[in-house]
Enzyme design. Structure first.
Site, PDB file in Angstrom:
ATOM      1  N   ILE A 193       0.845  -1.207   0.000  1.00  0.00           N
ATOM      2  CA  ILE A 193       0.000   0.000   0.000  1.00  0.00           C
ATOM      3  C   ILE A 193       0.875   1.250   0.000  1.00  0.00           C
ATOM      4  O   ILE A 193       0.578   2.226  -0.699  1.00  0.00           O
ATOM      5  CB  ILE A 193      -0.959  -0.009   1.210  1.00  0.00           C
ATOM      6  CG1 ILE A 193      -1.873  -1.238   1.159  1.00  0.00           C
ATOM      7  CG2 ILE A 193      -1.802   1.269   1.230  1.00  0.00           C
ATOM      8  CD1 ILE A 193      -2.720  -1.454   2.401  1.00  0.00           C
ATOM      9  N   SER A 204      11.452   2.289   6.363  1.00  0.00           N
ATOM     10  CA  SER A 204      10.985   0.941   6.733  1.00  0.00           C
ATOM     11  C   SER A 204      12.203   0.238   7.311  1.00  0.00           C
ATOM     12  O   SER A 204      13.281   0.835   7.373  1.00  0.00           O
ATOM     13  CB  SER A 204      10.410   0.190   5.531  1.00  0.00           C
ATOM     14  OG  SER A 204      11.329   0.200   4.479  1.00  0.00           O
ATOM     15  N   SER A 208      13.883  -2.230   6.113  1.00  0.00           N
ATOM     16  CA  SER A 208      14.893  -2.505   5.078  1.00  0.00           C
ATOM     17  C   SER A 208      14.696  -1.556   3.901  1.00  0.00           C
ATOM     18  O   SER A 208      13.566  -1.135   3.608  1.00  0.00           O
ATOM     19  CB  SER A 208      14.740  -3.955   4.601  1.00  0.00           C
ATOM     20  OG  SER A 208      13.419  -4.159   4.147  1.00  0.00           O
ATOM     21  N   ARG A 229      -2.823   1.073  11.569  1.00  0.00           N
ATOM     22  CA  ARG A 229      -3.555   0.617  12.746  1.00  0.00           C
ATOM     23  C   ARG A 229      -3.367   1.675  13.821  1.00  0.00           C
ATOM     24  O   ARG A 229      -2.286   2.279  13.929  1.00  0.00           O
ATOM     25  CB  ARG A 229      -3.006  -0.724  13.267  1.00  0.00           C
ATOM     26  CG  ARG A 229      -3.349  -1.923  12.408  1.00  0.00           C
ATOM     27  CD  ARG A 229      -4.827  -2.324  12.527  1.00  0.00           C
ATOM     28  NE  ARG A 229      -5.161  -3.513  11.766  1.00  0.00           N
ATOM     29  CZ  ARG A 229      -5.652  -3.546  10.529  1.00  0.00           C
ATOM     30  NH1 ARG A 229      -5.860  -2.415   9.880  1.00  0.00           N
ATOM     31  NH2 ARG A 229      -5.943  -4.684   9.946  1.00  0.00           N
ATOM     32  N   GLU A 265     -10.747   1.198  18.687  1.00  0.00           N
ATOM     33  CA  GLU A 265     -11.918   1.279  17.788  1.00  0.00           C
ATOM     34  C   GLU A 265     -13.058   0.431  18.326  1.00  0.00           C
ATOM     35  O   GLU A 265     -12.806  -0.647  18.881  1.00  0.00           O
ATOM     36  CB  GLU A 265     -11.517   0.781  16.385  1.00  0.00           C
ATOM     37  CG  GLU A 265     -10.534   1.705  15.725  1.00  0.00           C
ATOM     38  CD  GLU A 265     -10.035   1.188  14.369  1.00  0.00           C
ATOM     39  OE1 GLU A 265     -10.593   0.186  13.872  1.00  0.00           O
ATOM     40  OE2 GLU A 265      -9.109   1.779  13.833  1.00  0.00           O
ATOM     41  N   HIS A 282     -12.310   4.001  10.001  1.00  0.00           N
ATOM     42  CA  HIS A 282     -11.633   2.810   9.467  1.00  0.00           C
ATOM     43  C   HIS A 282     -12.312   2.339   8.176  1.00  0.00           C
ATOM     44  O   HIS A 282     -12.835   1.222   8.102  1.00  0.00           O
ATOM     45  CB  HIS A 282     -11.605   1.677  10.513  1.00  0.00           C
ATOM     46  CG  HIS A 282     -10.540   0.658  10.212  1.00  0.00           C
ATOM     47  ND1 HIS A 282      -9.891  -0.054  11.201  1.00  0.00           N
ATOM     48  CD2 HIS A 282     -10.008   0.229   9.036  1.00  0.00           C
ATOM     49  CE1 HIS A 282      -9.023  -0.885  10.646  1.00  0.00           C
ATOM     50  NE2 HIS A 282      -9.078  -0.719   9.325  1.00  0.00           N
TER      51      HIS A 282
HETATM   52  P1  NAP Z   1       3.090  -4.807   3.566  1.00  0.00           P
HETATM   53  O1  NAP Z   1       3.172  -4.946   2.088  1.00  0.00           O
HETATM   54  O2  NAP Z   1       3.489  -5.950   4.431  1.00  0.00           O
HETATM   55  O3  NAP Z   1       3.927  -3.495   3.962  1.00  0.00           O
HETATM   56  C1  NAP Z   1       4.238  -3.161   5.276  1.00  0.00           C
HETATM   57  C2  NAP Z   1       5.447  -2.233   5.273  1.00  0.00           C
HETATM   58  O4  NAP Z   1       5.713  -1.852   6.632  1.00  0.00           O
HETATM   59  C3  NAP Z   1       6.708  -2.857   4.707  1.00  0.00           C
HETATM   60  O5  NAP Z   1       7.330  -1.906   3.886  1.00  0.00           O
HETATM   61  C4  NAP Z   1       7.578  -3.116   5.940  1.00  0.00           C
HETATM   62  O6  NAP Z   1       8.905  -3.015   5.496  1.00  0.00           O
HETATM   63  C5  NAP Z   1       7.125  -1.994   6.863  1.00  0.00           C
HETATM   64  N1  NAP Z   1       7.325  -2.295   8.286  1.00  0.00           N
HETATM   65  C6  NAP Z   1       6.931  -3.393   8.960  1.00  0.00           C
HETATM   66  N2  NAP Z   1       7.300  -3.296  10.246  1.00  0.00           N
HETATM   67  C7  NAP Z   1       7.943  -2.127  10.376  1.00  0.00           C
HETATM   68  C8  NAP Z   1       8.564  -1.453  11.458  1.00  0.00           C
HETATM   69  N3  NAP Z   1       8.619  -2.001  12.680  1.00  0.00           N
HETATM   70  N4  NAP Z   1       9.137  -0.247  11.238  1.00  0.00           N
HETATM   71  C9  NAP Z   1       9.102   0.297  10.010  1.00  0.00           C
HETATM   72  N5  NAP Z   1       8.508  -0.260   8.946  1.00  0.00           N
HETATM   73  C10 NAP Z   1       7.941  -1.467   9.125  1.00  0.00           C
HETATM   74  O7  NAP Z   1       1.600  -4.456   4.011  1.00  0.00           O
HETATM   75  P2  NAP Z   1       0.485  -3.656   3.195  1.00  0.00           P
HETATM   76  O8  NAP Z   1      -0.286  -4.591   2.349  1.00  0.00           O
HETATM   77  O9  NAP Z   1       1.088  -2.440   2.583  1.00  0.00           O
HETATM   78  O10 NAP Z   1      -0.472  -3.233   4.430  1.00  0.00           O
HETATM   79  C11 NAP Z   1       0.047  -2.458   5.491  1.00  0.00           C
HETATM   80  C12 NAP Z   1      -0.965  -2.340   6.622  1.00  0.00           C
HETATM   81  O11 NAP Z   1      -1.981  -1.428   6.276  1.00  0.00           O
HETATM   82  C13 NAP Z   1      -1.740  -3.603   6.988  1.00  0.00           C
HETATM   83  O12 NAP Z   1      -0.984  -4.493   7.778  1.00  0.00           O
HETATM   84  C14 NAP Z   1      -2.936  -3.035   7.732  1.00  0.00           C
HETATM   85  O13 NAP Z   1      -2.661  -2.950   9.112  1.00  0.00           O
HETATM   86  C15 NAP Z   1      -3.088  -1.615   7.161  1.00  0.00           C
HETATM   87  N6  NAP Z   1      -4.325  -1.472   6.386  1.00  0.00           N
HETATM   88  C16 NAP Z   1      -5.269  -0.583   6.797  1.00  0.00           C
HETATM   89  C17 NAP Z   1      -6.436  -0.439   6.072  1.00  0.00           C
HETATM   90  C18 NAP Z   1      -7.491   0.551   6.480  1.00  0.00           C
HETATM   91  O14 NAP Z   1      -8.649   0.357   6.134  1.00  0.00           O
HETATM   92  N7  NAP Z   1      -7.153   1.605   7.167  1.00  0.00           N
HETATM   93  C19 NAP Z   1      -6.674  -1.227   4.947  1.00  0.00           C
HETATM   94  C20 NAP Z   1      -5.688  -2.123   4.545  1.00  0.00           C
HETATM   95  C21 NAP Z   1      -4.517  -2.242   5.272  1.00  0.00           C
HETATM   96  P3  NAP Z   1      10.123  -3.663   6.282  1.00  0.00           P
HETATM   97  O15 NAP Z   1       9.787  -5.098   6.501  1.00  0.00           O
HETATM   98  O16 NAP Z   1      11.324  -3.450   5.439  1.00  0.00           O
HETATM   99  O17 NAP Z   1      10.199  -2.903   7.554  1.00  0.00           O
END
Ligand code: NAP
Length: 316
Positions: free
Chosen positions: A153, A172, A174, A229, A258, A276
């Site tokens: 995203i 992030s 990495s 979140r 929430e 949300h």
């Molecule tokens: P994703 O592809 O797994 O991307 C998550 C990113 O966060 C990665 O770049 C990861 O990179 C980074 N990350 C993880 N832990 C971290 C940390 N401790 N510090 C810094 N960066 C960190 O996931 P996605 O599909 O983009 O979704 C992300 C999140 O969006 C979901 O898990 C969900 O909670 C949220 N979301 C919200 C909604 C809403 O309705 N508001 C809808 C969909 C999703 P690195 O591993 O390199 O750190």
């Protein structure tokens, strides 16, 4: 297929119909319903469709569970590692929601920087006629937007930002193979950013990643947008910073408890609040429901769900 699938939550009728067309579906609405089932009934359950909910004790209560299919990409409410340790595969619904969540993010950035809600109230209340032109707001052009979490995203958000003539940077754990400047240090990025967009997963690993220090580094002219979140931001510190003018504004789709939103946020006109709804369009919710079903079908047909979570990959 003859497997018994436990369905918890308010899935769209078309999702339920598709599941019923393939499996023996048992619909319940709460943990109490599951715990009230007899041991024999629970032992018949092999699949579990859920809205991001699946604690360890519920997984333990289903001794022949093989596959959890969760609606949503974030699965911090599912004990996925615990499930994997027991040989249970967890799946989720990534990618199909990238566009709408990224669009919601852009909406929150612009609405907050341009004070859409306050401007709309100004127009609607007749204040324009009585008091003259509405106050000026801030442009996104030329500003630096820091994305915290450049995953699926986050990349979609960065792509959409490219038409706004702003500078996109990211943090992030990495470095990614992209052209956007990378900050290994979140504080440094917050200091350099005018807008901070938070789009990491939730859960213990990211709890209060955006703390008071990060908020202060973003500063009184900064805008904080959270679409990930509620737990990722120290909400109490954020509310205080907004009230004291140490943070310029916030666009928030997610909250720590929430559906409760802190009262302190509701009275502020420098915040934009949505309940949300990042992915909440008919089209995307349909696609997410379809992927919930396709994951279960793929798993039981040939052991190949479309989107297993990383914790489950060693099992497939
Ligand atoms: P994703 O592809 O797994 O991307 C998550 C990113 O966060 C990665 O770049 C990861 O990179 C980074 N990350 C993880 N832990 C971290 C940390 N401790 N510090 C810094 N960066 C960190 O996931 P996605 O599909 O983009 O979704 C992300 C999140 O969006 C979901 O898990 C969900 O909670 C949220 N979301 C919200 C909604 C809403 O309705 N508001 C809808 C969909 C999703 P690195 O591993 O390199 O750190």
């Amino acid at each position: 297929m003859s497997q018994k699938i436990l369905v918890v939550g308010d899935f769209h009728p078309s999702t339920i119909d598709r599941l019923k067309g393939e499996f023996d579906v048992v619909q319940v609405s709460s943990r109490d319903d599951i715990m009230a089932m007899s041991d024999d009934q629970r032992a018949e359950i092999e699949g579990f469709a859920t809205f991001g909910w699946g604690p360890a004790d519920v997984i333990d209560a289903l001794p022949n569970l093989k596959c959890i299919s969760s609606f949503g990409v974030g699965y911090d409410g599912v004990a996925a590692q615990h499930a994997a340790d027991k040989g249970v595969v967890t799946c989720h619904t990534p990618n199909v929601l990238n566009d709408d969540v990224a669009n919601t993010t852009i909406m929150l950035i612009l609405a907050t920087m341009r004070r859409l809600i306050a401007q709309e109230a100004y127009a609607r209340s007749g204040a324009w006629e009585r008091e003259g032109s509405a106050p000026l707001t801030h442009s996104i052009a030329g500003k630096t937007v820091g994305i915290v979490g450049l995953g699926r995203i986050g990349e979609a958000i960065a792509h959409k930002l490219s038409v706004f003539n702003c500078i996109t940077v990211y943090h992030s754990r990495s470095k990614k193979d992209v052209d956007y400047p990378y900050y290994a240090d979140l504080m440094e990025m917050a200091q350099a950013s005018d807008v901070l967009v938070v789009i990491t997963p939730g859960g213990p690993a990211t709890k209060h990643l955006v703390n008071r220090d990060v908020i202060d580094a973003l500063g009184p002219d900064g805008t904080l947008v959270n679409i990930s979140r509620g737990t990722v931001i120290d909400e109490e510190a954020m509310v205080l910073a907004l009230q004291e003018g140490r943070l310029g504004g916030a666009g928030l789709d997610v909250f720590e408890a929430e559906p409760k939103i802190p009262d302190g946020l509701k009275g502020l006109d420098n915040v934009t609040l949505t309940p949300h709804v990042g992915s909440a369009t008919y089209e995307t919710r349909q696609a997410m429901g379809d992927l919930v079903v396709d994951n279960i079908i793929g798993f039981f047909k040939d052991g190949k769900p479309i989107a297993p979570v990383p914790e489950a990959k060693g099992l497939l």
